[in-house]
Motif scaffolding. Structure first.
Motif, short mmCIF file in Angstrom:
data_model
loop_
_atom_site.label_atom_id
_atom_site.label_comp_id
_atom_site.label_asym_id
_atom_site.label_seq_id
_atom_site.Cartn_x
_atom_site.Cartn_y
_atom_site.Cartn_z
N PRO A 103 0.69 -1.22 -0.23
CA PRO A 103 0.13 -0.27 0.11
C PRO A 103 0.48 1.45 -0.04
O PRO A 103 0.79 1.93 -1.08
N TYR A 104 2.14 0.90 1.16
CA TYR A 104 2.55 2.61 0.31
C TYR A 104 3.14 2.93 -0.18
O TYR A 104 2.92 4.16 -0.98
N VAL A 105 4.14 1.83 -1.34
CA VAL A 105 4.82 1.68 -2.72
C VAL A 105 3.59 2.66 -4.14
O VAL A 105 3.48 3.59 -4.43
N LYS A 106 1.93 1.76 -3.59
CA LYS A 106 1.66 2.55 -4.68
C LYS A 106 0.55 3.63 -4.47
O LYS A 106 0.79 4.55 -5.33
N LEU A 107 0.90 4.14 -3.03
CA LEU A 107 0.74 5.55 -1.84
C LEU A 107 1.85 6.33 -2.77
O LEU A 107 1.40 7.60 -3.73
N ILE A 108 2.98 6.75 -2.83
CA ILE A 108 3.90 7.26 -2.83
C ILE A 108 3.77 7.07 -4.07
O ILE A 108 4.64 8.44 -5.41
N THR A 109 3.89 5.83 -5.27
CA THR A 109 3.71 6.43 -6.63
C THR A 109 2.44 7.00 -7.07
O THR A 109 3.27 8.22 -8.36
N GLY A 110 2.06 6.75 -6.75
CA GLY A 110 1.02 7.88 -7.40
C GLY A 110 1.16 9.78 -7.18
O GLY A 110 0.31 10.12 -7.50
N PHE A 154 8.96 6.45 7.12
CA PHE A 154 7.53 6.38 6.20
C PHE A 154 6.82 7.90 5.74
O PHE A 154 7.47 8.61 4.60
N PHE A 155 7.37 8.94 6.56
CA PHE A 155 6.91 10.27 6.32
C PHE A 155 8.73 10.84 5.79
O PHE A 155 8.03 11.56 4.73
N SER A 156 9.76 10.60 6.19
CA SER A 156 10.86 10.61 5.39
C SER A 156 11.08 10.98 3.94
O SER A 156 11.29 11.62 3.33
N PHE A 157 10.65 9.46 3.98
CA PHE A 157 10.30 9.28 1.82
C PHE A 157 9.52 10.24 1.38
O PHE A 157 8.97 9.81 0.52
N TYR A 158 8.46 9.86 2.24
CA TYR A 158 6.91 10.93 1.30
C TYR A 158 7.53 12.13 1.35
O TYR A 158 7.56 12.22 0.23
N VAL A 159 8.39 12.77 2.03
CA VAL A 159 9.43 14.15 1.59
C VAL A 159 9.52 13.69 0.86
O VAL A 159 9.92 15.03 -0.38
N PHE A 160 10.47 12.39 0.99
CA PHE A 160 11.45 12.61 -0.18
C PHE A 160 11.25 12.35 -1.56
O PHE A 160 11.78 13.60 -3.50
N PHE A 161 10.32 11.94 -2.10
CA PHE A 161 9.30 11.81 -2.97
C PHE A 161 8.75 13.30 -3.64
O PHE A 161 8.24 13.15 -4.71
N THR A 162 8.18 13.85 -2.11
CA THR A 162 8.15 14.86 -3.28
C THR A 162 9.23 15.90 -3.59
O THR A 162 8.72 16.36 -5.07
N TRP A 172 -1.27 13.09 2.01
CA TRP A 172 -1.03 12.72 2.81
C TRP A 172 -1.84 12.41 4.37
O TRP A 172 -2.11 12.09 5.72
N SER A 173 -3.50 12.95 4.33
CA SER A 173 -4.35 11.94 5.16
C SER A 173 -4.45 10.33 4.38
O SER A 173 -4.49 9.96 5.46
N MET A 174 -3.94 9.83 4.09
CA MET A 174 -3.93 8.78 3.33
C MET A 174 -2.74 7.94 4.44
O MET A 174 -2.91 6.95 4.00
N LEU A 175 -1.34 8.94 4.57
CA LEU A 175 -0.81 7.72 4.98
C LEU A 175 -0.28 7.51 6.60
O LEU A 175 -0.24 5.69 6.47
N PRO A 176 -1.26 7.79 7.08
CA PRO A 176 -1.64 7.63 8.43
C PRO A 176 -2.21 5.89 8.34
O PRO A 176 -1.96 5.11 9.61
N ASP A 177 -3.09 5.95 7.50
CA ASP A 177 -3.71 4.85 7.42
C ASP A 177 -2.53 3.50 6.84
O ASP A 177 -2.84 2.65 7.74
N VAL A 178 -2.15 3.74 6.07
CA VAL A 178 -0.85 2.97 5.50
C VAL A 178 0.05 3.12 6.79
O VAL A 178 -0.10 1.64 7.11
#
Length: 493
Positions: free
Chosen positions: A256-263, A390-398, A366-372
């Motif tokens: 779920p995390y991979v699909k979320l960050i790629t989308g 989780f959050f650091s890689f989210y920021v990285f991909f942004t 960002w609202s979906m990340l806590p669910d992941v």
């Protein structure tokens, strides 16, 4: 200061010649500052910007891993990073805008403090984002906190742009009516650019840096005083101590995390292309040279006011439905822009619609990340403390999306024959800008929505995870939950 989601001063709007802007409309960007105020050559300025942003992206996962290894203190586990990074980040930010007296080594000076500032901001922003997981165990409260955070971040972006734009907006240089005469005109401009005027411009940047730094301090104090971290009641007492690469493998192998960050990557890239080329598009393609700041303000205000509406929508109809409707709503208006003639009223309508979609594009992932993360904790009950990763890689991909947007825009415009500081541009440049602001974002949005379609955590799955986590908390509060109990319960679920 740098925007929290990574869209800092590296957008393609920096290509916009300051000459065509009136007072108060000059983009406040590091690269322009280095060229016009500190007199650093364009190549060195480009290297500084590239290396600084690359270093900034690298530090995101490293800081996330270091935070995940931190121990709890009286202030919490994340708050000490915020407290100690704030004063150092302010000093580094101020020194970015300071012009050293020595003529040699200025490029090294700016590279050093730019990289230092980006590192310190990462030390602030990663734990600040991860606080969402530690202020409440309720999904609804986390969603609400995310909505408030994104609303304030958009408001902060508007405020910061307005402050710096108004303070440094008096610096101006003439545009070039004939690009072939650029060398002659530039020489004349340099001769007339007096030392007194340059010093006033430098002081204006320092004043703007001081004002923004003061706002940074106020906000950091409010955060420190007003927020308290909470421990998870079912946190295992003998959680595994993971190495960096093991933690990275666990996080990046969670479907779920991979699909979320790629989308999220594709949709973010789409809106960053629009944002980064918007000033150039309004100026050269639409011919609204003196309106783009007002149009940009319309986008940001629209995004600010519609974030609460999207928060209500996702609680009423679900997050995946909100993603589909919110992000796809930009497509019809982008198509309209691609085919319409220069019409200011229609352009404002499109700007407001774009703001509505921007709000959805940046709030909902960002609202979906806590669910992941909740889903990950149920499947990996011993892997505690991974939230900052989780959050650091989210920021990285942004930030990665921001860098890709900058590269695509710069190369495309250069290939089309973009003329620096020109009062007008060739037809190929106007066509390229239209593609960057309309067709390319539409394709990226459709790809992002396809990936969100594969995202497995719908409202039913969220309710199941919430029930399972609550069972763990209830058992821990009543009789204490051992590692074995947690593992067995998670395997059953």
């Amino acid at each position: 200061m740098a925007k929290g989601e990574g869209a800092e001063s590296g957008s393609a709007a920096g290509l916009l010649p300051t000459s065509i802007l009136q007072a108060g409309e000059r983009p406040a960007q590091v690269k322009i500052y280095l060229l016009d105020v500190a007199q650093v050559d364009p190549f060195s300025a480009s290297i500084i910007l590239f290396v600084g942003r690359a270093w900034d992206a690298i530090t995101d996962p490293l800081v996330g891993f270091c935070i995940s290894k931190s121990s709890w203190t009286r202030l919490g586990r994340l708050m000490p990073w915020i407290i100690f990074s704030t004063p150092l980040a302010i000093i580094a930010y101020f020194l970015i805008w300071f012009v050293p007296d020595f003529p040699r080594g200025q490029a090294l000076w700016y590279l050093l403090f730019y990289c230092l500032f980006e590192t310190l901001v990462t030390c602030f922003h990663v734990p600040y984002s991860a606080l969402t997981m530690f202020i409440s165990t309720e999904q609804s409260e986390r969603d609400s906190a995310t909505a408030y955070r994104m609303t304030v971040e958009v408001m902060g972006t508007v405020l910061g742009t307005a402050i710096q734009g108004q303070i440094v907006g008096q610096a101006d240089t003439p545009c070039l009516q004939d690009p072939n005469d650029s060398a002659v005109v530039s020489e004349g401009v340099n001769r007339t650019h007096s030392t007194t005027s340059l010093k006033e411009t430098q002081n204006a940047y320092l004043l703007a840096a001081g004002v923004i730094a003061s706002i940074y301090v106020i906000c950091a104090v409010i955060l420190t005083v007003g927020v308290r971290e909470q421990r998870e009641p079912y946190k295992t007492q003998q959680a595994e101590h993971m190495s960096f690469f093991r933690g990275l493998r666990l996080v990046m192998s969670h479907g779920p995390y991979v699909k979320l960050i790629t989308g999220f990557l594709f949709t973010s890239l789409a809106f960053m292309l629009v944002e980064g080329n918007f000033a150039l598009f309004c100026t050269y393609t639409l011919g609204f040279r003196n309106e783009f700041q007002n149009l940009l303000l319309a986008i940001m205000l629209s995004a600010t006011f519609t974030i609460p509406i999207w928060q209500w929508f996702l609680t009423r109809f679900g997050k995946k439905t909100a993603v589909y409707i919110g992000i796809s709503s930009a497509v019809p208006f982008l198509i309209l822009v691609a085919f319409m003639e220069s019409n200011l009223i229609v352009t404002y309508v499109v700007a407001v619609a774009a703001g509505i979609s921007v709000a959805a594009a940046f709030l909902l992932p960002w609202s979906m990340l806590p669910d992941v993360i909740d889903d990950f904790h149920l499947k990996q009950p011993h892997s505690r403390g991974t939230e900052p990763i989780f959050f650091s890689f989210y920021v990285f991909f942004t930030k990665f999306a921001s860098g890709v947007s900058l590269g695509i825009s710069t190369l495309s415009l250069d290939f089309a024959g973009y003329q620096t500081r020109g009062c007008s541009q060739p037809a190929h440049v106007k066509f390229t800008l239209k593609m960057l602001v309309t067709i390319a974002p539409i394709v990226l949005i459709l790809l992002g929505l396809l990936l969100f379609r594969l995202y497995p955590i719908d409202e039913e799955k969220r309710r199941q995870n919430k029930k399972a986590l609550q069972a763990l908390r209830d058992e821990a509060s009543s009789s204490g939950c051992s590692d074995t109990d947690s593992t067995e319960l998670a395997s059953i679920l």
